[in-house]
Design a protein around this motif. Structure first.
Motif, PDB file in Angstrom:
ATOM      1  N   THR A   1     -47.516   4.024  19.633  1.00 48.09           N
ATOM      2  CA  THR A   1     -47.563   3.344  18.333  1.00 48.09           C
ATOM      3  C   THR A   1     -46.360   3.713  17.482  1.00 48.09           C
ATOM      4  N   MET A   2     -46.016   5.000  17.452  1.00 41.20           N
ATOM      5  CA  MET A   2     -44.865   5.449  16.680  1.00 41.20           C
ATOM      6  C   MET A   2     -43.573   4.836  17.218  1.00 41.20           C
ATOM      7  N   HIS A   3     -43.472   4.744  18.534  1.00 42.00           N
ATOM      8  CA  HIS A   3     -42.269   4.159  19.133  1.00 42.00           C
ATOM      9  C   HIS A   3     -42.118   2.705  18.717  1.00 42.00           C
ATOM     10  N   TRP A   4     -43.235   1.973  18.697  1.00 46.00           N
ATOM     11  CA  TRP A   4     -43.171   0.565  18.293  1.00 46.00           C
ATOM     12  C   TRP A   4     -42.841   0.448  16.812  1.00 46.00           C
ATOM     13  N   LEU A   5     -43.515   1.271  15.982  1.00 45.47           N
ATOM     14  CA  LEU A   5     -43.302   1.190  14.543  1.00 45.47           C
ATOM     15  C   LEU A   5     -41.852   1.486  14.157  1.00 45.47           C
ATOM     16  N   CYS A   6     -41.268   2.484  14.804  1.00 44.72           N
ATOM     17  CA  CYS A   6     -39.913   2.894  14.437  1.00 44.72           C
ATOM     18  C   CYS A   6     -38.847   2.014  15.066  1.00 44.72           C
ATOM     19  N   SER A   7     -39.235   1.190  16.016  1.00 41.41           N
ATOM     20  CA  SER A   7     -38.266   0.326  16.690  1.00 41.41           C
ATOM     21  C   SER A   7     -38.327  -1.115  16.217  1.00 41.41           C
ATOM     22  N   SER A   8     -39.459  -1.502  15.645  1.00 38.43           N
ATOM     23  CA  SER A   8     -39.664  -2.893  15.257  1.00 38.43           C
ATOM     24  C   SER A   8     -39.089  -3.186  13.884  1.00 38.43           C
ATOM     25  N   ARG A   9     -38.577  -4.397  13.712  1.00 36.61           N
ATOM     26  CA  ARG A   9     -38.102  -4.845  12.404  1.00 36.61           C
ATOM     27  C   ARG A   9     -39.271  -5.110  11.451  1.00 36.61           C
ATOM     28  N   LEU A  10     -40.470  -5.191  12.017  1.00 37.69           N
ATOM     29  CA  LEU A  10     -41.658  -5.439  11.202  1.00 37.69           C
ATOM     30  C   LEU A  10     -42.365  -4.145  10.822  1.00 37.69           C
ATOM     31  N   ALA A  11     -41.732  -2.997  11.073  1.00 41.03           N
ATOM     32  CA  ALA A  11     -42.389  -1.709  10.863  1.00 41.03           C
ATOM     33  C   ALA A  11     -42.880  -1.539   9.432  1.00 41.03           C
ATOM     34  N   ILE A  12     -42.028  -1.843   8.457  1.00 43.46           N
ATOM     35  CA  ILE A  12     -42.402  -1.659   7.059  1.00 43.46           C
ATOM     36  C   ILE A  12     -43.634  -2.498   6.715  1.00 43.46           C
ATOM     37  N   PHE A  13     -43.674  -3.723   7.217  1.00 41.66           N
ATOM     38  CA  PHE A  13     -44.828  -4.594   6.955  1.00 41.66           C
ATOM     39  C   PHE A  13     -46.083  -4.044   7.630  1.00 41.66           C
ATOM     40  N   ALA A  14     -45.922  -3.512   8.844  1.00 45.78           N
ATOM     41  CA  ALA A  14     -47.073  -3.011   9.598  1.00 45.78           C
ATOM     42  C   ALA A  14     -47.731  -1.821   8.898  1.00 45.78           C
ATOM     43  N   VAL A  15     -46.931  -0.886   8.414  1.00 46.90           N
ATOM     44  CA  VAL A  15     -47.515   0.281   7.739  1.00 46.90           C
ATOM     45  C   VAL A  15     -47.939  -0.051   6.313  1.00 46.90           C
ATOM     46  N   ALA A  16     -47.355  -1.114   5.742  1.00 44.90           N
ATOM     47  CA  ALA A  16     -47.706  -1.500   4.374  1.00 44.90           C
ATOM     48  C   ALA A  16     -49.110  -2.085   4.289  1.00 44.90           C
ATOM     49  N   ILE A  17     -49.578  -2.703   5.351  1.00 42.20           N
ATOM     50  CA  ILE A  17     -50.895  -3.357   5.312  1.00 42.20           C
ATOM     51  C   ILE A  17     -52.027  -2.353   5.072  1.00 42.20           C
ATOM     52  N   PRO A  18     -52.167  -1.294   5.901  1.00 43.71           N
ATOM     53  CA  PRO A  18     -53.239  -0.327   5.607  1.00 43.71           C
ATOM     54  C   PRO A  18     -53.017   0.421   4.295  1.00 43.71           C
ATOM     55  N   THR A  19     -51.749   0.644   3.937  1.00 39.91           N
ATOM     56  CA  THR A  19     -51.446   1.300   2.666  1.00 39.91           C
ATOM     57  C   THR A  19     -51.913   0.444   1.499  1.00 39.91           C
ATOM     58  N   ALA A  20     -51.634  -0.865   1.572  1.00 40.79           N
ATOM     59  CA  ALA A  20     -52.063  -1.786   0.514  1.00 40.79           C
ATOM     60  C   ALA A  20     -53.587  -1.831   0.407  1.00 40.79           C
ATOM     61  N   ALA A  21     -54.264  -1.745   1.545  1.00 39.24           N
ATOM     62  CA  ALA A  21     -55.733  -1.744   1.539  1.00 39.24           C
ATOM     63  C   ALA A  21     -56.269  -0.535   0.759  1.00 39.24           C
ATOM     64  N   CYS A  22     -55.616   0.625   0.926  1.00 38.36           N
ATOM     65  CA  CYS A  22     -56.022   1.821   0.173  1.00 38.36           C
ATOM     66  C   CYS A  22     -55.688   1.675  -1.312  1.00 38.36           C
ATOM     67  N   LEU A  23     -54.538   1.085  -1.601  1.00 39.01           N
ATOM     68  CA  LEU A  23     -54.118   0.907  -2.992  1.00 39.01           C
ATOM     69  C   LEU A  23     -55.091   0.005  -3.760  1.00 39.01           C
ATOM     70  N   TRP A  24     -55.727  -0.906  -3.060  1.00 35.38           N
ATOM     71  CA  TRP A  24     -56.669  -1.814  -3.695  1.00 35.38           C
ATOM     72  C   TRP A  24     -57.812  -1.051  -4.380  1.00 35.38           C
ATOM     73  N   PHE A  25     -58.188   0.104  -3.813  1.00 30.27           N
ATOM     74  CA  PHE A  25     -59.342   0.845  -4.317  1.00 30.27           C
ATOM     75  C   PHE A  25     -58.961   1.969  -5.284  1.00 30.27           C
ATOM     76  N   MET A  26     -57.697   1.993  -5.742  1.00 33.12           N
ATOM     77  CA  MET A  26     -57.310   2.959  -6.763  1.00 33.12           C
ATOM     78  C   MET A  26     -57.964   2.597  -8.093  1.00 33.12           C
ATOM     79  N   ASN A  27     -58.105   3.568  -8.967  1.00 36.35           N
ATOM     80  CA  ASN A  27     -58.668   3.323 -10.298  1.00 36.35           C
ATOM     81  C   ASN A  27     -57.713   2.519 -11.172  1.00 36.35           C
ATOM     82  N   HIS A  28     -56.416   2.667 -10.907  1.00 38.67           N
ATOM     83  CA  HIS A  28     -55.386   1.919 -11.610  1.00 38.67           C
ATOM     84  C   HIS A  28     -54.471   1.263 -10.582  1.00 38.67           C
TER      85      HIS A  28
END
Length: 398
Positions: A188-215
């Motif tokens: 997974t790390m090899h794909w994430l660090c090699s793909s041009r879509l890496a930032i988008f791929a890691v941003a999706i679960p991060t955004a899901a967590c951000l949705w549940f912040m108090n602010h």
């Protein structure tokens, strides 16, 4: 917290990146009194600017994420070198002890700063009485024990580190399962660090967590020792990402590679997040949920791209030995631990002066860093405190 490899080779650019993350935190806290709206900080300056809001949003989105990624990278290095007992001992000495002792020393000073800030807005400050009241709060223990300072990040770093050790111990009892998990993580790390879509791929679960912040944006979980779940997941994600990068260090270059496309994506995300943030309190807006979705995704992309670009820029410009950088890297942990009471007291002193906010901000940051560096060189670097923070005592600069 000196950054070094298991072969005593120092990663100079990572030293610099780590120092930058912590020093940026000092500037971040020094900026709060210049916000155009009062957010409950110790004091509000007579000179404010919306520019400060933009700076704080951007810097808050990635500075601690960068720190946790680097912490994960070098935690794995320590773990690989010293195994579980040595790793746990290092976490106790360099994280738990500063967290506990630092809280008891700094909490009364911070409380006194809030008292003086409230008094200053009424035109009168009694420093001695504020200090007495601040230290008197220790008599309320165990109420709010270890709660209410900027040292909460050490608490989360300790929790994440201990969780990693626990998971390793569990997986280690089942060799076949452990091998499958490790192989999956490495692929997974090899794909994430090699793909041009890496930032988008890691941003999706991060955004899901951000949705549940108090602010909107990253919450600051300094009000309770009960872990803030979305915050814990995000910081754990960066820590584990750094941990896995150290297992395949060649991937670090891929992850931090500089490109015009990455710069453009980062800039676009910054603009989008700042524009969409204006709708945070407009709950009646017919497209509120859609706007929030756009915000959390833009914020997540800004977060990951800034972390990647920061490390890449420091590698490009500072990938060489430098006595100045090494000294700042060694001192940055101390600077961040000690800075907040100094910052708040200076903010109170400057609050009513008829000067432009930018002049005050530069002055507060410069005085705080200079004073903290003097204290570091005189009282910390060559003492047992320096041994706790940096791993060993080091000679003073004379």
């Amino acid at each position: 917290m000196t950054i070094s490899s298991q072969h005593n080779e120092r990663f100079d650019y990572l030293d610099a990146a780590r120092a930058f993350a912590l020093l940026l935190g000092i500037i971040f806290h020094a900026s709060i009194s210049f916000l155009p709206i009062f957010i409950g900080w110790a004091v509000m300056d007579i000179s404010t600017s919306s520019t400060v809001s933009i700076f704080m949003m951007i810097s808050h989105s990635f500075r601690l994420e960068l720190f946790f990624l680097l912490a994960g990278f070098f935690s794995h290095m320590t773990f690989h070198r010293d195994d579980v007992p040595g790793f746990l001992q290092s976490r106790l000495v360099r994280i738990a002890i500063p967290f506990v002792i630092g809280w008891f020393l700094l909490r009364p000073l911070l409380v006194s700063g809030w008292i003086m800030g409230a008094e200053s807005m009424r035109g009168k400050v009694n420093i001695l009485n504020a200090l007495r009241a601040g230290f008197a709060t220790l008599g309320d223990l165990p109420k709010d024990l270890l709660v209410g300072t900027h040292l909460w990040f050490l608490y989360y770093l300790l929790l994440i580190s201990l969780s990693i050790v626990l998971m390793h111990s569990i997986f280690h009892m089942h060799k076949s399962t452990e091998q499958k998990i490790v192989q999956f993580a490495e692929n997974t790390m090899h794909w994430l660090c090699s793909s041009r879509l890496a930032i988008f791929a890691v941003a999706i679960p991060t955004a899901a967590c951000l949705w549940f912040m108090n602010h909107w944006g990253m919450d600051t979980p300094d009000k309770s020792l009960v872990p803030h779940i979305p915050v814990t997941i995000i910081y754990s994600g960066f820590f584990i990402f750094g941990w896995l990068l150290q297992r395949q260090t060649n991937l670090l270059e891929n992850f931090t590679r500089l490109s015009w496309g990455k710069f453009a994506l980062c800039l676009l995300a910054i603009v989008a997040a700042n524009l969409l943030a204006r709708f945070e309190i407009k709950f009646a807006h017919p497209h509120y949920q859609l706007i929030k979705t756009g915000f959390v995704f833009s914020y997540a992309i800004m977060m990951w791209s800034l972390v990647s670009l920061t490390i890449g820029l420091f590698k490009h410009f500072l990938n060489r030995p430098s006595k100045t950088v090494r000294y700042l890297a060694d001192s940055s942990y101390w600077l961040y631990l000690i800075h907040l009471p100094i910052v708040i007291w200076l903010q109170i002193a400057f609050a009513e002066l008829p000067l432009h906010w930018s002049i005050k901000l530069v002055a507060i940051c410069a005085i705080t860093i200079a004073l903290s560096l003097v204290l570091y060189d005189v009282l910390v670097r060559s003492t047992v405190i320096g041994m706790v923070l940096n791993g060993k005592r080091k000679p003073r600069v004379r």
